[in-house]
Design a protein around this motif. Structure first.
Motif, mmCIF file in Angstrom:
data_model
loop_
_atom_site.group_PDB
_atom_site.id
_atom_site.type_symbol
_atom_site.label_atom_id
_atom_site.label_comp_id
_atom_site.label_asym_id
_atom_site.label_seq_id
_atom_site.Cartn_x
_atom_site.Cartn_y
_atom_site.Cartn_z
ATOM 1 N N LYS A 286 -11.182 0.575 -0.740
ATOM 2 C CA LYS A 286 -12.629 0.451 -0.848
ATOM 3 C C LYS A 286 -13.127 0.786 -2.241
ATOM 4 C CE LYS A 286 -13.550 1.313 4.029
ATOM 5 N NZ LYS A 286 -14.373 2.051 5.012
ATOM 6 N N ARG A 287 -12.254 1.295 -3.053
ATOM 7 C CA ARG A 287 -12.588 1.656 -4.437
ATOM 8 C C ARG A 287 -11.280 1.901 -5.176
ATOM 9 N NH1 ARG A 287 -16.386 5.739 -3.111
ATOM 10 N NH2 ARG A 287 -16.509 6.391 -5.258
ATOM 11 N N TYR A 288 -11.356 2.079 -6.493
ATOM 12 C CA TYR A 288 -10.173 2.394 -7.286
ATOM 13 C C TYR A 288 -10.071 3.915 -7.452
ATOM 14 C CZ TYR A 288 -9.274 -2.476 -8.693
ATOM 15 O OH TYR A 288 -8.959 -3.812 -8.704
ATOM 16 N N ARG B 168 0.835 -1.215 0.000
ATOM 17 C CA ARG B 168 0.000 0.000 0.000
ATOM 18 C C ARG B 168 0.864 1.257 0.000
ATOM 19 N NH1 ARG B 168 -2.755 -4.310 -0.386
ATOM 20 N NH2 ARG B 168 -4.643 -4.655 0.845
ATOM 21 N N ASP B 169 1.889 1.249 -0.848
ATOM 22 C CA ASP B 169 2.789 2.386 -0.962
ATOM 23 C C ASP B 169 2.471 3.167 -2.231
ATOM 24 O OD1 ASP B 169 4.823 4.225 -0.807
ATOM 25 O OD2 ASP B 169 6.415 2.839 -1.362
ATOM 26 N N GLY B 170 1.520 4.089 -2.134
ATOM 27 C CA GLY B 170 1.195 4.945 -3.272
ATOM 28 C C GLY B 170 0.268 4.324 -4.287
ATOM 29 N N GLU B 171 0.564 3.139 -4.739
ATOM 30 C CA GLU B 171 -0.118 2.543 -5.891
ATOM 31 C C GLU B 171 -1.656 2.543 -5.803
ATOM 32 O OE1 GLU B 171 1.708 1.764 -9.431
ATOM 33 O OE2 GLU B 171 2.629 2.044 -7.490
ATOM 34 N N PRO B 172 -2.259 2.140 -4.688
ATOM 35 C CA PRO B 172 -3.728 2.114 -4.687
ATOM 36 C C PRO B 172 -4.388 3.485 -4.806
ATOM 37 C CG PRO B 172 -2.840 0.687 -2.975
ATOM 38 C CD PRO B 172 -1.708 1.505 -3.492
ATOM 39 N N GLN B 173 -3.677 4.569 -4.476
ATOM 40 C CA GLN B 173 -4.316 5.878 -4.456
ATOM 41 C C GLN B 173 -3.817 6.826 -5.542
ATOM 42 O OE1 GLN B 173 -2.772 6.601 -0.370
ATOM 43 N NE2 GLN B 173 -2.282 8.661 -1.096
ATOM 44 N N LEU B 174 -2.850 6.415 -6.360
ATOM 45 C CA LEU B 174 -2.338 7.280 -7.417
ATOM 46 C C LEU B 174 -3.286 7.313 -8.607
ATOM 47 C CD1 LEU B 174 1.436 6.256 -7.432
ATOM 48 C CD2 LEU B 174 0.396 8.268 -6.361
ATOM 49 N N SER B 175 -3.395 8.454 -9.264
ATOM 50 C CA SER B 175 -4.282 8.571 -10.424
ATOM 51 C C SER B 175 -3.727 7.852 -11.644
ATOM 52 C CB SER B 175 -4.510 10.042 -10.760
ATOM 53 O OG SER B 175 -3.291 10.687 -11.136
ATOM 54 N N SER B 176 -2.442 7.521 -11.616
ATOM 55 C CA SER B 176 -1.835 6.817 -12.753
ATOM 56 C C SER B 176 -2.043 5.307 -12.703
ATOM 57 C CB SER B 176 -0.333 7.112 -12.789
ATOM 58 O OG SER B 176 0.274 6.714 -11.567
ATOM 59 N N THR B 177 -2.431 4.776 -11.542
ATOM 60 C CA THR B 177 -2.453 3.323 -11.339
ATOM 61 C C THR B 177 -3.356 2.607 -12.331
ATOM 62 O OG1 THR B 177 -2.038 3.649 -8.978
ATOM 63 C CG2 THR B 177 -2.860 1.493 -9.662
ATOM 64 N N TYR C 29 -8.820 9.006 -0.358
ATOM 65 C CA TYR C 29 -10.235 8.650 -0.186
ATOM 66 C C TYR C 29 -10.499 7.185 -0.514
ATOM 67 C CZ TYR C 29 -10.666 8.763 -5.274
ATOM 68 O OH TYR C 29 -10.505 8.492 -6.608
ATOM 69 N N VAL C 30 -9.611 6.550 -1.261
ATOM 70 C CA VAL C 30 -9.834 5.146 -1.628
ATOM 71 C C VAL C 30 -9.846 4.244 -0.397
ATOM 72 C CG1 VAL C 30 -8.784 5.484 -3.907
ATOM 73 C CG2 VAL C 30 -7.389 4.588 -2.030
ATOM 74 N N TYR C 31 -9.262 4.705 0.696
ATOM 75 C CA TYR C 31 -9.238 3.908 1.922
ATOM 76 C C TYR C 31 -10.383 4.238 2.878
ATOM 77 C CZ TYR C 31 -4.424 2.869 0.498
ATOM 78 O OH TYR C 31 -3.319 2.469 -0.188
ATOM 79 N N SER C 32 -11.126 5.292 2.590
ATOM 80 C CA SER C 32 -12.136 5.748 3.550
ATOM 81 C C SER C 32 -13.553 5.828 3.008
ATOM 82 C CB SER C 32 -11.742 7.123 4.102
ATOM 83 O OG SER C 32 -11.666 8.082 3.063
ATOM 84 N N GLU C 33 -13.725 5.922 1.698
ATOM 85 C CA GLU C 33 -15.048 6.164 1.124
ATOM 86 C C GLU C 33 -15.555 4.952 0.345
ATOM 87 O OE1 GLU C 33 -15.491 9.812 -0.977
ATOM 88 O OE2 GLU C 33 -14.287 10.944 0.447
ATOM 89 N N ASP C 34 -16.610 4.333 0.864
ATOM 90 C CA ASP C 34 -17.241 3.209 0.171
ATOM 91 C C ASP C 34 -18.065 3.705 -1.014
ATOM 92 O OD1 ASP C 34 -16.719 0.762 1.859
ATOM 93 O OD2 ASP C 34 -17.560 2.080 3.388
ATOM 94 N N VAL C 35 -18.281 2.809 -1.976
ATOM 95 C CA VAL C 35 -19.195 3.127 -3.071
ATOM 96 C C VAL C 35 -20.634 3.032 -2.543
ATOM 97 C CG1 VAL C 35 -17.569 2.293 -4.810
ATOM 98 C CG2 VAL C 35 -19.300 0.725 -3.893
ATOM 99 N N TRP C 36 -21.573 3.538 -3.309
ATOM 100 C CA TRP C 36 -22.977 3.606 -2.862
ATOM 101 C C TRP C 36 -23.527 2.252 -2.489
ATOM 102 C CZ3 TRP C 36 -27.009 1.448 -5.904
ATOM 103 C CH2 TRP C 36 -28.291 1.606 -5.345
ATOM 104 N N TRP C 37 -23.323 1.220 -3.324
ATOM 105 C CA TRP C 37 -23.931 -0.080 -3.016
ATOM 106 C C TRP C 37 -23.275 -0.766 -1.808
ATOM 107 C CZ3 TRP C 37 -20.143 -3.582 -3.343
ATOM 108 C CH2 TRP C 37 -19.248 -3.585 -4.417
ATOM 109 N N ALA C 38 -22.141 -0.210 -1.361
ATOM 110 C CA ALA C 38 -21.513 -0.690 -0.126
ATOM 111 C C ALA C 38 -21.816 0.279 1.014
ATOM 112 C CB ALA C 38 -20.012 -0.848 -0.305
ATOM 113 N N LYS C 39 -22.938 0.980 0.896
ATOM 114 C CA LYS C 39 -23.437 1.925 1.898
ATOM 115 C C LYS C 39 -22.573 3.164 2.043
ATOM 116 C CE LYS C 39 -26.051 -1.387 4.698
ATOM 117 N NZ LYS C 39 -26.300 -1.924 6.057
ATOM 118 N N GLY C 40 -21.903 3.536 0.946
ATOM 119 C CA GLY C 40 -21.138 4.770 0.930
ATOM 120 C C GLY C 40 -21.915 5.888 0.261
ATOM 121 N N THR C 41 -21.258 7.022 0.117
ATOM 122 C CA THR C 41 -21.920 8.192 -0.464
ATOM 123 C C THR C 41 -21.631 8.369 -1.939
ATOM 124 O OG1 THR C 41 -20.027 9.579 0.225
ATOM 125 C CG2 THR C 41 -21.907 9.416 1.746
#
Length: 479
Positions: free
Chosen positions: A442-444, A85-94, A466-478
């Protein structure tokens, strides 16, 4: 991540027909022969099928999902970064290449739908239209399931509207079901155009299989909404109209094109055996043949990636996957929706409705179908039957674990979707072992092409955490 250069069927370019123009020879001379003004829908659709299989569900999105779900482990380069979890999951280039490929597919499918609609150049081409609608629903579902709220209604004319708004996932799901219903309706009509046959690289023009695929996808997506709008009877109703055997799998296999995980192994050698997955197999049966076949020694080393501990970056330290190691795997299938997934969906729906005995019977059929899927390693005689008597959470957990096992490697995106859905329902049915559970993505992260150019996405992207904190809608996120 640099995009892997897959060997892709070049069906579109070879199918273009040059048209003469006797009234203006200069236009003909000056025209770009490699960029024709008109291409028949069937050729565009062939390209979409190929790109969906090999550049969307079979590529980066699946590689990363296999790490997050711990079906595999990342031991080198970008996959190692995702592992720790070093950068890759949250970078816009991933995931930017996959993000762009999905939108390329959606634009092509919009073009087909416009050509085949009333007033279009191919009006009456109902079967091509129906298949295009199903492929549109599929690509759109992959997009929103992984990213949540995404540009769609304003996004398919980028030159006309580069600042496309984000549509809510709830609204996108309404469109997914509308497309599937319309696709079924159009496939049942009498078409004025010949059958696709050779241009259909998935079902060779078999309309019944396309209709069954649409019903199967409806079942999958109804189940996806279980945390926000459960409809288990609807899942069963659609499954009753879907696949009847593995011979009807919605999958892509072509002798001219190699299996993507095999190519990734040859080109990059970044993914390795997971201790989480190995331990789960062993827990159920120490004699499971996959304990040997799925874990291939690497330069004499038989170490597994232990997600619960620090991982050393190395290309020679960990075992490799038996489904991507060796030339026997070059012709493995890319699964978009499998018969075994349909059966697991059915078993879960039955269990949640309290039909425990029927759920166990269906579960055993699902396990058998997963063991005999058309890959290089099959186990038609291996007995893995679950005994009667399981109920409640114990039954749901067994269904979930056996489904997870059957999704090994190529169906990792669906495993990722399932894990997030079950978590949203308050159920820890798949026990992941990563040493930092708070960094389960929790999302890409949105693609760089839009993060840098679309102010709507730029405003919500931030640093990507935000990929670690915000769920998608069907997972009860916003979003």
């Amino acid at each position: 991540m640099k995009k892997i250069k897959y060997i892709i069927l070049s069906v579109v370019s070879s199918a273009f027909l040059l048209q003469s123009c006797s009234e203006d020879k200069m236009d003909d001379i000056n025209g770009n022969k490699n960029n024709p003004e008109y291409v028949e829908s069937k050729y565009i659709l062939t390209d979409v099928m190929t790109n969906t299989s090999f550049s969307v569900v079979g590529a980066d999105l699946a590689y990363y999902a296999s790490i997050y779900t711990e079906l595999l482990g990342g031991g080198y380069a970008q996959m190692y970064n995702a592992q720790i979890r070093d950068g890759e999951p949250q970078l816009s280039s991933t995931y930017n290449n996959s993000w762009n490929n999905i939108y390329r597919n959606l634009r092509s499918l919009k073009m087909i739908r416009e050509k085949c609609a009333p007033g279009g150049s191919e009006v009456g081409n109902y079967h091509t239209l129906g298949i295009a609608e199903i492929m549109n629903a599929y690509n759109l579902a992959v997009l929103t399931d992984l990213w949540g709220d995404v540009p769609y209604s304003e996004a398919l004319s980028p030159k006309g509207n580069p600042q496309a708004k984000l549509d809510k996932q709830k609204d996108i799901y309404l469109e997914i079901f509308r497309l599937l219903d319309s696709g079924i309706e159009n496939l049942k009509k009498q078409s004025d155009y010949p059958n696709l046959t050779k241009q259909d690289l998935i079902f060779s023009g078999n309309l019944d299989k396309w209709i069954k695929t649409a019903y199967g996808l409806k079942a999958r997506y109804l189940m996806r909404l279980s945390a926000v709008n459960p409809n288990y009877q609807g899942v069963l109703d659609n499954i009753a109209l879907s696949f009847g055997s593995s011979a009807e799998d919605f999958s892509f296999r072509d002798a001219k094109v190699s299996y993507t995980f095999y190519l990734f192994r040859v080109d990059r050698d970044n993914l390795y055996g997971s201790k989480t997955f190995y331990d789960l197999l062993k827990n159920y049966d120490e004699k499971d043949p996959r304990l040997v076949d799925y874990f291939v020694a690497n330069k004499g080393k038989t170490n597994l990636i232990d997600h619960s501990r620090n991982v050393v970056q190395s290309q020679g330290e960990y075992v490799r996957s038996g489904l991507s190691e060796g030339s026997a795997n070059k012709s493995n299938a890319i699964y978009l929706l499998s018969y075994h997934e349909i059966l697991f969906l059915k078993a879960e729906a039955q269990a949640r409705l309290g039909n425990n005995a029927e759920a166990v019977k269906t579960l055993n059929l699902a396990i058998k179908a997963g063991l005999t899927k058309k890959q290089s390693l099959t186990y038609p005689t291996y007995n893995r039957e679950v005994a009667d008597g399981l109920t409640g959470q114990a039954l749901l957990k067994r269904i979930a674990n056996e489904k997870y096992i059957s999704f090994y490697e190529i169906e990792s995106i669906e495993a990722y979707n399932d894990i997030r859905r079950w978590k949203a329902m308050g159920e820890n049915l798949i026990e992941l072992k990563h040493k930092d559970p708070n960094k389960f993505p929790k999302r890409y992260s949105y693609g760089n092409s839009d993060v840098t150019n679309n102010d709507h996405i730029k405003a919500i992207f931030g640093d990507g955490s935000y990929v670690y904190s915000e769920d998608v809608w069907w997972a009860k996120g916003t979003r």
